[in-house]
Design an enzyme around this catalytic site. Structure first.
Site, PDB file in Angstrom:
ATOM      1  N   ASN A   7       0.449  -1.259  -0.219  1.00  0.00           N
ATOM      2  CA  ASN A   7      -0.254  -0.048   0.401  1.00  0.00           C
ATOM      3  C   ASN A   7       0.868   1.392  -0.186  1.00  0.00           C
ATOM      4  O   ASN A   7       1.791   1.805   1.024  1.00  0.00           O
ATOM      5  CB  ASN A   7      -0.787   0.063   0.903  1.00  0.00           C
ATOM      6  CG  ASN A   7      -1.635   0.942   1.230  1.00  0.00           C
ATOM      7  OD1 ASN A   7      -1.507   2.157   1.100  1.00  0.00           O
ATOM      8  ND2 ASN A   7      -2.722   1.281   2.290  1.00  0.00           N
ATOM      9  N   HIS A  10       0.917   6.081   1.798  1.00  0.00           N
ATOM     10  CA  HIS A  10       1.456   6.536   2.924  1.00  0.00           C
ATOM     11  C   HIS A  10       2.538   7.316   2.358  1.00  0.00           C
ATOM     12  O   HIS A  10       3.120   8.493   2.744  1.00  0.00           O
ATOM     13  CB  HIS A  10       2.365   5.482   3.735  1.00  0.00           C
ATOM     14  CG  HIS A  10       0.715   4.151   4.157  1.00  0.00           C
ATOM     15  ND1 HIS A  10      -0.043   4.716   5.407  1.00  0.00           N
ATOM     16  CD2 HIS A  10       0.293   3.277   3.777  1.00  0.00           C
ATOM     17  CE1 HIS A  10      -0.217   4.239   6.358  1.00  0.00           C
ATOM     18  NE2 HIS A  10      -0.163   2.609   5.222  1.00  0.00           N
ATOM     19  N   HIS A  43      -4.971   3.442  -1.959  1.00  0.00           N
ATOM     20  CA  HIS A  43      -7.082   4.361  -1.510  1.00  0.00           C
ATOM     21  C   HIS A  43      -6.942   5.433  -2.255  1.00  0.00           C
ATOM     22  O   HIS A  43      -6.568   6.446  -1.762  1.00  0.00           O
ATOM     23  CB  HIS A  43      -6.629   3.677  -0.165  1.00  0.00           C
ATOM     24  CG  HIS A  43      -8.250   4.657   0.707  1.00  0.00           C
ATOM     25  ND1 HIS A  43      -8.375   4.114   2.249  1.00  0.00           N
ATOM     26  CD2 HIS A  43      -9.961   4.467   0.385  1.00  0.00           C
ATOM     27  CE1 HIS A  43      -9.637   4.692   2.906  1.00  0.00           C
ATOM     28  NE2 HIS A  43     -10.703   5.034   1.318  1.00  0.00           N
ATOM     29  N   ARG A  45      -9.521   8.309  -1.707  1.00  0.00           N
ATOM     30  CA  ARG A  45     -10.763   8.778  -0.422  1.00  0.00           C
ATOM     31  C   ARG A  45     -11.698   9.575  -1.079  1.00  0.00           C
ATOM     32  O   ARG A  45     -10.531  10.770  -1.821  1.00  0.00           O
ATOM     33  CB  ARG A  45     -10.204   9.235   0.805  1.00  0.00           C
ATOM     34  CG  ARG A  45      -9.605   8.309   1.646  1.00  0.00           C
ATOM     35  CD  ARG A  45      -7.967   8.468   2.428  1.00  0.00           C
ATOM     36  NE  ARG A  45      -9.349   9.101   3.554  1.00  0.00           N
ATOM     37  CZ  ARG A  45      -9.616   7.469   4.859  1.00  0.00           C
ATOM     38  NH1 ARG A  45      -8.548   6.682   4.782  1.00  0.00           N
ATOM     39  NH2 ARG A  45     -10.298   7.867   5.630  1.00  0.00           N
ATOM     40  N   ARG A  49      -7.173  12.860   0.620  1.00  0.00           N
ATOM     41  CA  ARG A  49      -6.002  13.613   1.463  1.00  0.00           C
ATOM     42  C   ARG A  49      -4.504  12.642   0.974  1.00  0.00           C
ATOM     43  O   ARG A  49      -3.921  13.828   1.489  1.00  0.00           O
ATOM     44  CB  ARG A  49      -6.789  13.005   2.787  1.00  0.00           C
ATOM     45  CG  ARG A  49      -6.630  11.701   3.024  1.00  0.00           C
ATOM     46  CD  ARG A  49      -5.947  12.001   4.986  1.00  0.00           C
ATOM     47  NE  ARG A  49      -7.842  11.905   5.698  1.00  0.00           N
ATOM     48  CZ  ARG A  49      -7.866  10.972   6.509  1.00  0.00           C
ATOM     49  NH1 ARG A  49      -7.437  10.214   6.876  1.00  0.00           N
ATOM     50  NH2 ARG A  49      -9.217  11.109   6.853  1.00  0.00           N
ATOM     51  N   GLU A  70      -8.559   0.831  -3.147  1.00  0.00           N
ATOM     52  CA  GLU A  70      -9.674   0.173  -2.030  1.00  0.00           C
ATOM     53  C   GLU A  70     -10.278   2.026  -1.970  1.00  0.00           C
ATOM     54  O   GLU A  70      -9.709   3.111  -2.371  1.00  0.00           O
ATOM     55  CB  GLU A  70      -8.821   1.104  -0.806  1.00  0.00           C
ATOM     56  CG  GLU A  70      -8.220  -0.828  -0.109  1.00  0.00           C
ATOM     57  CD  GLU A  70      -6.967   0.270   0.927  1.00  0.00           C
ATOM     58  OE1 GLU A  70      -7.157   0.606   1.723  1.00  0.00           O
ATOM     59  OE2 GLU A  70      -6.275  -0.871   1.512  1.00  0.00           O
ATOM     60  N   THR A 101      -7.550   3.692   8.521  1.00  0.00           N
ATOM     61  CA  THR A 101      -9.612   2.389   7.512  1.00  0.00           C
ATOM     62  C   THR A 101      -9.671   2.260   9.696  1.00  0.00           C
ATOM     63  O   THR A 101      -8.722   1.306   9.148  1.00  0.00           O
ATOM     64  CB  THR A 101      -9.724   1.690   6.816  1.00  0.00           C
ATOM     65  OG1 THR A 101      -8.597   2.379   5.657  1.00  0.00           O
ATOM     66  CG2 THR A 101     -10.883   0.751   7.367  1.00  0.00           C
ATOM     67  N   GLU A 151     -11.468  -9.309   2.604  1.00  0.00           N
ATOM     68  CA  GLU A 151      -9.698  -8.746   3.212  1.00  0.00           C
ATOM     69  C   GLU A 151     -10.345  -8.739   4.602  1.00  0.00           C
ATOM     70  O   GLU A 151     -10.715  -7.793   4.743  1.00  0.00           O
ATOM     71  CB  GLU A 151      -9.133  -7.935   2.830  1.00  0.00           C
ATOM     72  CG  GLU A 151      -7.560  -7.660   3.736  1.00  0.00           C
ATOM     73  CD  GLU A 151      -7.463  -5.447   3.252  1.00  0.00           C
ATOM     74  OE1 GLU A 151      -7.660  -5.852   1.938  1.00  0.00           O
ATOM     75  OE2 GLU A 151      -6.493  -5.234   3.827  1.00  0.00           O
ATOM     76  N   HIS A 191      -3.468  -5.174   7.615  1.00  0.00           N
ATOM     77  CA  HIS A 191      -3.754  -3.763   8.400  1.00  0.00           C
ATOM     78  C   HIS A 191      -2.917  -3.724   9.485  1.00  0.00           C
ATOM     79  O   HIS A 191      -3.151  -4.771  10.070  1.00  0.00           O
ATOM     80  CB  HIS A 191      -5.593  -3.809   8.787  1.00  0.00           C
ATOM     81  CG  HIS A 191      -5.926  -2.200   8.769  1.00  0.00           C
ATOM     82  ND1 HIS A 191      -5.112  -1.329  10.251  1.00  0.00           N
ATOM     83  CD2 HIS A 191      -5.826  -1.303   8.745  1.00  0.00           C
ATOM     84  CE1 HIS A 191      -5.605  -0.383   9.907  1.00  0.00           C
ATOM     85  NE2 HIS A 191      -5.799   0.209   9.235  1.00  0.00           N
TER      86      HIS A 191
END
Ligand code: PXP
Length: 246
Positions: A7, A10, A43, A45, A49, A70, A101, A151, A191
């Site tokens: 992912n 970040h 992701h 969003r 952000r 995502e 999340t 998931e 996660h």
């Protein structure tokens, strides 16, 4: 072998802290690919952000492994997803104030909308996964709405305060995997996973993909993202071989 999804949100988070052009998550995705990532996850969003539309568009063109998007179920993101057609969509709950999340999707309380969305995505050739807690009702509902995969949220396991709590939560995840497989779902997990707590997951859960972000990107600051991904791949391989040994 269990696949690794990396992912790279970040990386975008660091870029957006300065509203600038670096570091570029698209470059991170390319380097993660070189490090052996099997899946790249982002992701998009609603509040944009971290990941921006431009990141998604470029990754759709440049990621040659599977791109896993995502997303929440809001209409404008659904429209973008149907236009971009990533290889896989993982539907997640989204709250504006959360840092990441927080919990799994409540599938039981929105079966109609999820059935409709899953059908539309599958009609467009997109593989559909739902991010849920290890809860039997949510697993069965995921099958009912037509998801191909789930998931499992590993956050509680990752945050366990003792070895005993950790093994209880691992057992709960294990039971969830069995239930999911019995109703015909493929199972991913993710996660809060790190270089320290991923080994037991690999050794004990019969899953397809692990989705890991924060820990890999954190290590990448010191060793580079290609090396950080390779270290996680090696770790998964090592524990997978332990699992296979008699
Ligand atoms: N899976 C899902 C559905 C997520 O939302 C996240 C967080 O972006 C992850 C996996 C990765 O979590 P982490 O960054 O804690 O490794």
């Amino acid at each position: 072998m269990i696949k690794l999804g990396v992912n790279v949100d970040h990386v975008a988070t660091i870029r957006q802290a300065r509203m600038t052009y670096e570091p570029d998550p698209v470059t991170a995705a390319g380097l993660a690919d070189l490090g052996g990532a099997d899946v790249i996850t982002i992701h998009l969003r609603e509040d944009r952000r971290h990941v921006q539309d431009r990141d998604l568009e470029l990754m759709c063109e440049t990621v040659f492994t599977k791109l896993n998007l995502e997303m929440a179920t809001s209409q404008d993101i659904v429209d973008i997803a149907l236009k971009i057609k990533p290889g896989q969509i993982t539907l997640v709950p989204e709250k504006r104030q959360e840092i990441t999340t927080e919990g799994g999707l409540s599938v039981t309380s929105q079966k109609k909308i999820l059935t409709n969305l899953t059908e539309r995505f599958k009609d467009h050739g997109i593989y559909v996964s739902l991010f849920i807690d290890p809860d039997e009702r949510q697993i069965v509902a995921s099958r009912d709405v037509g998801a191909q995969s789930i998931e499992l949220h590993t956050g509680s396991y990752a945050n366990a305060k003792s070895d005993q709590q950790s093994s209880e939560l691992l057992e709960k995840l294990n039971e969830a995997v069995t239930i999911a497989r019995n109703v015909g779902l493929r199972v991913n997990a993710g996660h809060g996973l790190t270089y320290k707590n991923t080994g037991p997951i690999v050794e004990q859960l019969d899953i397809e993909e692990l989705h890991i972000g924060h820990s890999i990107v954190s290590r990448a600051i010191f060793v580079g993202i290609e090396a950080a991904v390779r270290e996680m791949k090696d770790l998964i391989y090592k524990h997978y071989m332990i699992k296979q040994s008699p």
